[in-house]
Design a protein around this motif. Sequence first.
Motif, PDB file in Angstrom:
ATOM      1  N   ARG A   1       0.828  -1.211   0.000  1.00 43.40           N
ATOM      2  CA  ARG A   1       0.000   0.000   0.000  1.00 43.40           C
ATOM      3  C   ARG A   1       0.861   1.260   0.000  1.00 43.40           C
ATOM      4  O   ARG A   1       0.566   2.239  -0.709  1.00 43.40           O
TER       5      ARG A   1
ATOM      6  N   PHE B   1       2.192   1.985  -3.482  1.00 45.99           N
ATOM      7  CA  PHE B   1       1.229   2.587  -4.394  1.00 45.99           C
ATOM      8  C   PHE B   1       0.853   4.002  -3.973  1.00 45.99           C
ATOM      9  O   PHE B   1       0.556   4.844  -4.827  1.00 45.99           O
ATOM     10  N   ASP B   2       0.838   4.280  -2.674  1.00 44.48           N
ATOM     11  CA  ASP B   2       0.432   5.594  -2.174  1.00 44.48           C
ATOM     12  C   ASP B   2       1.488   6.092  -1.194  1.00 44.48           C
ATOM     13  O   ASP B   2       1.367   5.902   0.021  1.00 44.48           O
TER      14      ASP B   2
ATOM     15  N   LYS C   1       2.180   8.942   0.042  1.00 46.65           N
ATOM     16  CA  LYS C   1       1.734   9.898   1.046  1.00 46.65           C
ATOM     17  C   LYS C   1       1.056   9.224   2.237  1.00 46.65           C
ATOM     18  O   LYS C   1       0.890   9.854   3.285  1.00 46.65           O
ATOM     19  N   ALA C   2       0.664   7.979   2.082  1.00 46.21           N
ATOM     20  CA  ALA C   2       0.029   7.260   3.187  1.00 46.21           C
ATOM     21  C   ALA C   2       1.045   6.569   4.087  1.00 46.21           C
ATOM     22  O   ALA C   2       0.655   5.808   4.972  1.00 46.21           O
TER      23      ALA C   2
ATOM     24  N   PRO D   1      -3.783   0.312  -5.659  1.00 43.30           N
ATOM     25  CA  PRO D   1      -4.077   1.733  -5.877  1.00 43.30           C
ATOM     26  C   PRO D   1      -5.557   1.974  -6.124  1.00 43.30           C
ATOM     27  O   PRO D   1      -6.288   1.083  -6.564  1.00 43.30           O
TER      28      PRO D   1
ATOM     29  N   HIS E   1       0.424   6.305 -10.051  1.00 42.20           N
ATOM     30  CA  HIS E   1      -0.478   5.579  -9.163  1.00 42.20           C
ATOM     31  C   HIS E   1      -0.737   6.413  -7.917  1.00 42.20           C
ATOM     32  O   HIS E   1       0.174   6.852  -7.226  1.00 42.20           O
ATOM     33  N   ASP E   2      -1.985   6.682  -7.645  1.00 45.43           N
ATOM     34  CA  ASP E   2      -2.399   7.450  -6.471  1.00 45.43           C
ATOM     35  C   ASP E   2      -1.537   8.699  -6.300  1.00 45.43           C
ATOM     36  O   ASP E   2      -1.522   9.561  -7.158  1.00 45.43           O
ATOM     37  N   SER E   3      -0.773   8.774  -5.199  1.00 39.04           N
ATOM     38  CA  SER E   3       0.026   9.977  -4.940  1.00 39.04           C
ATOM     39  C   SER E   3       1.458   9.849  -5.428  1.00 39.04           C
ATOM     40  O   SER E   3       2.285  10.703  -5.118  1.00 39.04           O
TER      41      SER E   3
END
Length: 391
Positions: A296, A299-300, A302-303, A329, A341-343
């Motif tokens: 995860r 893909f992101d 910022k998370a 994503p 992808h995402d961020s």
Amino acid sequence: MTNNRTIDDMRDVGPRMYSGWRRGRGIGLFGLGPLATTLVISAGLIPLIIFNFSPMLALFIAVPCLLFAGFLLGRIDGVPLGNLLAQRIQWWWGSLHGYNSYRSGVIIDHPRAWQLPGVLASSALLSVEDIAGGDFGLIWDQRSGLMTATLKCSASSTGLADPRESEMWINNWHEWLASLGYLPIISHVTVTVDTAPEPGSTLADNVYSRLDPNAPEDARVLMQELVWRSPAAAADVDTRVSITFNPAKGDAGLRSIEDQTAEVSRVLHGLEAALSRCGVGVEGRAKDYELAGIVRMAFDPKARGEISRVLDGEINLVGNLLEWGSSGPVAAEESWDHYQHDSGLSVSWVWHEAPRQAVPSDVLTRILAPGNYPKRVTLLFRPLPAGSAAQ
């Protein structure tokens, strides 16, 4: 006075250098594979055979045959032209049918609604019981049958270690890789160093958890301002060793998933014990929710801070927040030279060739050094058969 210095102490010994890498080549013509070699030889024999019956027709056919042979033998940056053409055709076909775009939704009535995109579509995340009584995560590729377990590691710094001890770690690492050739069940091993600027959540959590509610207001404001103004200078470094197993090449009778995972756990126990002699501290096997969190965060980006909080302090919510189906994503768009992808936006560089000259053991230090953006460096090792590993 007697001189008790040894010969090694008397001479000026520089750092040990390493060299002798060779690119893997096929056993066919000019390093080609069996199929490409057969096609090149056929392209040369066909005009010769036809020449016995019709010289003019042979000359007419010789031109496309020579072009075809040159196409198979030609390379760009070491990559055969045929492979590049095949990739371009596959990319064109996939883009034409919309396979390069991915969108997920909150509520989707579809049998494969929560399937991960790309090569992860056929994967599943298993939670396997360890022979020591715990559990760990195992990624199972349902298409090929391969299973991958990940070891969380903390690499020792060679800058603060004695040079002879560092050389011993390298020798043990060489022996560890060579020993994999005697285990047919192992497909390959990857070492991944994941670096990213510290998102700031770690510093904020550590400071805020230690603030005294009865402290003076100006002191509390000062600490909050320091946290807010502190740049993300620290780096989040994550080192992992992933071992991929092929249960089909293991002992006969490993037909069920239970038998295969039990064999993987047994072999993994011996490998991680031997890995500790290579200057790597094995912190344990990654659990299923940790693997979902790693995917995860990839893909992101910022998370990263939120996922780190979940993994560190809110374990009771892990089962609901970090699942394999939801670790992909929300939206992804694949282009020829990058993946959005995402961020995040991912661009991959592949190590084309090993150094041609002798290099010290810290030659990859600058590549592994943290930067302004998240970076992932992965080295893949394919074990040689036992006979080749012993040479």
